[in-house]
Design a protein around this motif. Structure first.
Motif, PDB file in Angstrom:
ATOM      1  N   VAL A  42       0.820  -1.219   0.000  1.00 31.80           N
ATOM      2  CA  VAL A  42       0.000   0.000   0.000  1.00 31.80           C
ATOM      3  C   VAL A  42       0.851   1.265   0.000  1.00 31.80           C
ATOM      4  O   VAL A  42       0.662   2.150  -0.840  1.00 31.80           O
ATOM      5  N   GLU A  43       1.779   1.392   0.926  1.00 31.65           N
ATOM      6  CA  GLU A  43       2.553   2.638   1.027  1.00 31.65           C
ATOM      7  C   GLU A  43       3.470   2.860  -0.176  1.00 31.65           C
ATOM      8  O   GLU A  43       3.474   3.951  -0.737  1.00 31.65           O
ATOM      9  N   PRO A  44       4.246   1.861  -0.626  1.00 33.31           N
ATOM     10  CA  PRO A  44       5.039   2.093  -1.833  1.00 33.31           C
ATOM     11  C   PRO A  44       4.171   2.467  -3.034  1.00 33.31           C
ATOM     12  O   PRO A  44       4.546   3.312  -3.845  1.00 33.31           O
ATOM     13  N   ARG A  45       3.006   1.848  -3.135  1.00 29.67           N
ATOM     14  CA  ARG A  45       2.098   2.185  -4.237  1.00 29.67           C
ATOM     15  C   ARG A  45       1.612   3.627  -4.113  1.00 29.67           C
ATOM     16  O   ARG A  45       1.534   4.356  -5.100  1.00 29.67           O
ATOM     17  N   ASN A  46       1.320   4.074  -2.889  1.00 27.67           N
ATOM     18  CA  ASN A  46       0.885   5.455  -2.681  1.00 27.67           C
ATOM     19  C   ASN A  46       1.986   6.454  -3.036  1.00 27.67           C
ATOM     20  O   ASN A  46       1.706   7.503  -3.624  1.00 27.67           O
ATOM     21  N   VAL A  47       3.228   6.133  -2.685  1.00 31.91           N
ATOM     22  CA  VAL A  47       4.355   7.008  -3.031  1.00 31.91           C
ATOM     23  C   VAL A  47       4.494   7.081  -4.545  1.00 31.91           C
ATOM     24  O   VAL A  47       4.610   8.163  -5.125  1.00 31.91           O
ATOM     25  N   ARG A  48       4.459   5.941  -5.191  1.00 31.39           N
ATOM     26  CA  ARG A  48       4.569   5.896  -6.659  1.00 31.39           C
ATOM     27  C   ARG A  48       3.458   6.700  -7.322  1.00 31.39           C
ATOM     28  O   ARG A  48       3.704   7.486  -8.222  1.00 31.39           O
ATOM     29  N   ASN A  49       2.223   6.494  -6.876  1.00 27.44           N
ATOM     30  CA  ASN A  49       1.093   7.197  -7.483  1.00 27.44           C
ATOM     31  C   ASN A  49       1.176   8.701  -7.253  1.00 27.44           C
ATOM     32  O   ASN A  49       0.854   9.485  -8.154  1.00 27.44           O
ATOM     33  N   ALA A  50       1.607   9.111  -6.072  1.00 25.36           N
ATOM     34  CA  ALA A  50       1.731  10.541  -5.792  1.00 25.36           C
ATOM     35  C   ALA A  50       2.734  11.187  -6.736  1.00 25.36           C
ATOM     36  O   ALA A  50       2.475  12.252  -7.303  1.00 25.36           O
ATOM     37  N   ILE A  51       3.875  10.531  -6.935  1.00 28.46           N
ATOM     38  CA  ILE A  51       4.902  11.093  -7.821  1.00 28.46           C
ATOM     39  C   ILE A  51       4.478  11.005  -9.284  1.00 28.46           C
ATOM     40  O   ILE A  51       4.599  11.966 -10.041  1.00 28.46           O
ATOM     41  N   ALA A  52       3.957   9.855  -9.678  1.00 33.56           N
ATOM     42  CA  ALA A  52       3.604   9.651 -11.088  1.00 33.56           C
ATOM     43  C   ALA A  52       2.428  10.507 -11.544  1.00 33.56           C
ATOM     44  O   ALA A  52       2.394  10.961 -12.687  1.00 33.56           O
ATOM     45  N   HIS A  53       1.469  10.750 -10.663  1.00 31.83           N
ATOM     46  CA  HIS A  53       0.250  11.439 -11.075  1.00 31.83           C
ATOM     47  C   HIS A  53       0.074  12.823 -10.488  1.00 31.83           C
ATOM     48  O   HIS A  53      -0.824  13.548 -10.916  1.00 31.83           O
ATOM     49  N   GLY A  54       0.909  13.187  -9.511  1.00 34.37           N
ATOM     50  CA  GLY A  54       0.661  14.468  -8.864  1.00 34.37           C
ATOM     51  C   GLY A  54       1.881  15.312  -8.577  1.00 34.37           C
ATOM     52  O   GLY A  54       1.810  16.255  -7.793  1.00 34.37           O
ATOM     53  N   LEU A  55       3.014  15.006  -9.191  1.00 40.60           N
ATOM     54  CA  LEU A  55       4.233  15.767  -8.926  1.00 40.60           C
ATOM     55  C   LEU A  55       3.992  17.240  -9.229  1.00 40.60           C
ATOM     56  O   LEU A  55       3.602  17.611 -10.335  1.00 40.60           O
ATOM     57  N   ALA A  56       4.210  18.080  -8.234  1.00 44.11           N
ATOM     58  CA  ALA A  56       3.961  19.510  -8.391  1.00 44.11           C
ATOM     59  C   ALA A  56       5.247  20.326  -8.336  1.00 44.11           C
ATOM     60  O   ALA A  56       5.393  21.300  -9.066  1.00 44.11           O
TER      61      ALA A  56
END
Length: 101
Positions: A28-42
């Protein structure tokens, strides 16, 4: 996960084996980190002139929140993913790579 024929999106936690439940919870947590960077990098921030400053990126989440991911977070995520790769090897034997020649 493909080699192990595991589609985590379709696995019901109630029907999963205990090792698979643990694996999915640990993912769960590695997936959340990946998704945050891949889809929401600001933005990304660093200050090499300030001792002790830890570089970080800021990401926007799907729920309109903001998440800061530090270099330390990325290193922990890398370590978690390596551990998960080792666990995943127990679910599926390594595939032999065929030459394309």
């Amino acid at each position: 996960m493909i080699d192990a024929k595991i589609n985590w999106r379709n696995v019901s936690p109630e029907m999963a084996t205990e090792p698979l439940k643990t694996f999915l919870l640990d993912l769960v947590e590695p997936r959340n980190v990946r998704n945050a960077i891949a889809h929401g990098l600001a933005s990304a921030h660093s200050n090499p002139w300030e001792a002790g400053f830890e570089p970080y990126v800021t990401c926007r989440n799907f729920d309109a929140g903001v998440r800061r991911i530090t270099l330390g977070d990325l290193r922990r995520t890398q370590s978690q993913l390596q551990s998960l790769r080792n666990v995943l090897r127990e679910f599926a034997p390594p595939m032999t790579i065929k030459s394309r020649r």
